[in-house]
Design a protein around this motif. Structure first.
Motif, short mmCIF file in Angstrom:
data_model
loop_
_atom_site.label_atom_id
_atom_site.label_comp_id
_atom_site.label_asym_id
_atom_site.label_seq_id
_atom_site.Cartn_x
_atom_site.Cartn_y
_atom_site.Cartn_z
N ASP A 10 1.20 -0.98 -0.18
CA ASP A 10 -0.09 -0.23 -0.06
C ASP A 10 0.80 1.49 -0.20
OD1 ASP A 10 -2.35 1.53 -0.14
OD2 ASP A 10 -2.22 1.11 2.69
N LEU A 58 9.00 10.86 -7.40
CA LEU A 58 6.99 10.62 -7.31
C LEU A 58 7.11 11.12 -8.57
CD1 LEU A 58 7.05 13.14 -4.88
CD2 LEU A 58 5.88 10.99 -4.14
N SER A 100 7.89 9.56 -11.43
CA SER A 100 8.25 8.35 -11.95
C SER A 100 7.93 7.69 -11.41
CB SER A 100 9.86 7.86 -11.81
OG SER A 100 10.47 9.73 -12.26
N TRP A 101 6.74 7.39 -10.16
CA TRP A 101 6.82 6.06 -9.22
C TRP A 101 5.15 5.62 -9.74
CZ3 TRP A 101 8.21 3.22 -6.13
CH2 TRP A 101 7.30 2.90 -4.71
N GLU A 102 4.27 5.88 -10.64
CA GLU A 102 3.15 5.50 -11.20
C GLU A 102 3.09 4.18 -11.70
OE1 GLU A 102 -0.01 8.58 -11.75
OE2 GLU A 102 -0.46 6.55 -12.48
N ILE A 103 4.83 5.02 -13.50
CA ILE A 103 4.99 4.58 -14.24
C ILE A 103 5.29 3.15 -13.73
CG2 ILE A 103 6.49 4.03 -15.90
CD1 ILE A 103 6.50 8.02 -15.71
N CYS A 161 5.26 1.57 -10.85
CA CYS A 161 4.35 0.29 -10.40
C CYS A 161 3.58 -0.03 -10.93
CB CYS A 161 3.45 1.52 -8.80
SG CYS A 161 5.11 1.75 -7.58
N GLN A 162 3.45 0.62 -12.46
CA GLN A 162 2.68 -0.34 -13.30
C GLN A 162 2.29 -1.67 -12.86
OE1 GLN A 162 2.37 1.84 -16.98
NE2 GLN A 162 0.65 3.79 -15.84
N GLU A 167 0.82 -1.59 -7.51
CA GLU A 167 0.12 -0.77 -8.17
C GLU A 167 -0.81 0.53 -7.02
OE1 GLU A 167 -1.02 -2.13 -12.46
OE2 GLU A 167 -2.39 -0.17 -12.49
N SER A 168 -0.84 1.06 -8.11
CA SER A 168 -1.22 2.47 -7.13
C SER A 168 -0.92 2.87 -5.66
CB SER A 168 -2.88 3.10 -7.25
OG SER A 168 -3.19 1.29 -7.01
N SER A 169 0.06 1.69 -5.21
CA SER A 169 0.78 2.10 -3.48
C SER A 169 1.19 4.07 -3.74
CB SER A 169 2.08 1.67 -3.37
OG SER A 169 2.40 1.83 -4.25
N ARG A 170 1.67 4.16 -2.71
CA ARG A 170 1.94 5.55 -2.32
C ARG A 170 4.06 5.52 -1.78
NH1 ARG A 170 0.16 6.71 3.02
NH2 ARG A 170 -0.24 4.65 2.86
#
Lengths: 222, 115
Positions: B27, B45, B47-50, B52-53, B58-61
């Protein structure tokens, strides 16, 4: 029912690189090879400076160079003019060298046959600062044409370096380079850092730099 | 910019921990980021979303705690926090302070795992 649990980890993100760099440093020390890396922005005169340095030292020492670039082997070809073994590391899209790339490049070189290895990093004042390559000395270069405040703009790379070299001193007057301000900028980000002023073109300041470098070989600071 | 490769390394560490727990969903990742680490918070930050995909992250903070630079002042015989990384002077006595005690961190400290 789901619940969130906090798990402590405590792990360095660059652990893989750091471990490898440590191993390299031990290998270099055991083989008695002095390793210096060179970082700067693109176009600051790293390759010209190295070519000059290699040419001056090659009769006395067994020297090699590794040179990193995103593309082309042009710099390796330029450094080869110094008539020492040179290898190009083409990083593709990667903006810095990592310990793994250095380790891979060394595979067919016998370290015991070497006195000194120079590593020219990719021209970049940001990313290389995070990656230890196992070097004994990190040299940061800035040229007179870049402006006196380069260290203030890129403090991290200057802070992680051991010595600084101001290149293109032959152009200092033409570009009204303020040497005093440049020294102040360097000292502001890395107090007590030793600074060399050189011109690879005229040879100005090279003797002092070479003297410093050779003392490092003798000191066994490898 | 090397923040994407840094983000990918962090995600890899997260996946490793998640695998140890049967592929549990991550999470959040807690990261200590020193101001002298050479890594930029905003770029990381971004780059993070990409990064995690398609993973258990995925969709973690990414929870970043920025670590200020602490130097040792020889003159005051004490550690001092400096406000700017391009001004290595003791904020109290103005002496040059080359010795860095803290501020190079790039360390994952904890993960929040959903069980």
């Amino acid at each position: 029912m789901t619940q969130t649990r906090l798990v402590e980890v405590r792990q360095n993100v660059l652990k893989h690189n750091d471990v490898l760099a440590r191993e390299l440093r031990i290998r270099f020390q055991k083989a008695g090879v002095f390793v210096a890396s060179f970082v700067s922005s693109p176009g600051s005169g790293k390759t010209a400076f190295l070519e000059k340095t290699l040419t001056k030292l090659r009769s006395q020492y067994r020297i090699t160079a590794l040179v990193g670039d995103l593309a082309t082997a042009n710099d390796a070809a330029r450094l080869a003019r110094a008539e020492v073994p040179v290898k190009q590391i083409v990083t593709g899209t990667i903006c810095h060298l990592e310990a793994q790339m250095v380790s891979d490049s060394l595979q067919d070189w016998d370290l015991n046959e070497l006195d000194c290895l120079f590593i020219e990093n990719v021209g970049n004042l940001v990313c290389p600062s995070s990656y230890d390559l196992g070097e004994a000395l990190r040299v940061v270069l800035m040229s007179t044409t870049e402006g006196e405040d380069k260290p203030l703009k890129y403090p991290t790379i200057f802070n992680t370096a051991d010595v600084a070299v101001i290149t293109k001193m032959d152009l200092a007057e033409a570009v009204e380079f303020d040497l005093k301000a440049a020294h102040a900028s360097i000292q502001a980000v890395r107090p007590a850092m030793q600074v060399f002023e050189v011109s690879s073109k005229t040879g100005e300041g090279m003797d002092k730099w070479l003297e410093f470098l050779q003392a490092k070989f003798v000191d066994g600071q490898v | 910019m090397h923040e994407l490769s840094i983000a990918l390394s962090i995600v890899e560490m997260g996946i490793e921990e998640s695998n140890k727990r049967g592929g549990a969903k991550v999470d959040a990742v807690h990261l200590k980021l020193g101001r002298l680490s050479g890594v930029v918070k905003d770029a990381l930050l971004f780059s993070w979303e990409i990064a995690c995909q398609g993973t258990t992250l995925e969709s973690s903070r990414l929870e970043i705690t920025e670590i200020p630079v602490v130097v040792h002042c020889e003159n005051c015989k004490t550690d001092r926090t400096i406000a700017e990384i391009n001004n290595f002077l003791c904020p109290v006595c103005n002496a040059p302070t080359p010795e860095v005690m803290q501020g190079r961190e790039l360390e994952v400290t904890a993960l929040e795992i959903i069980e």
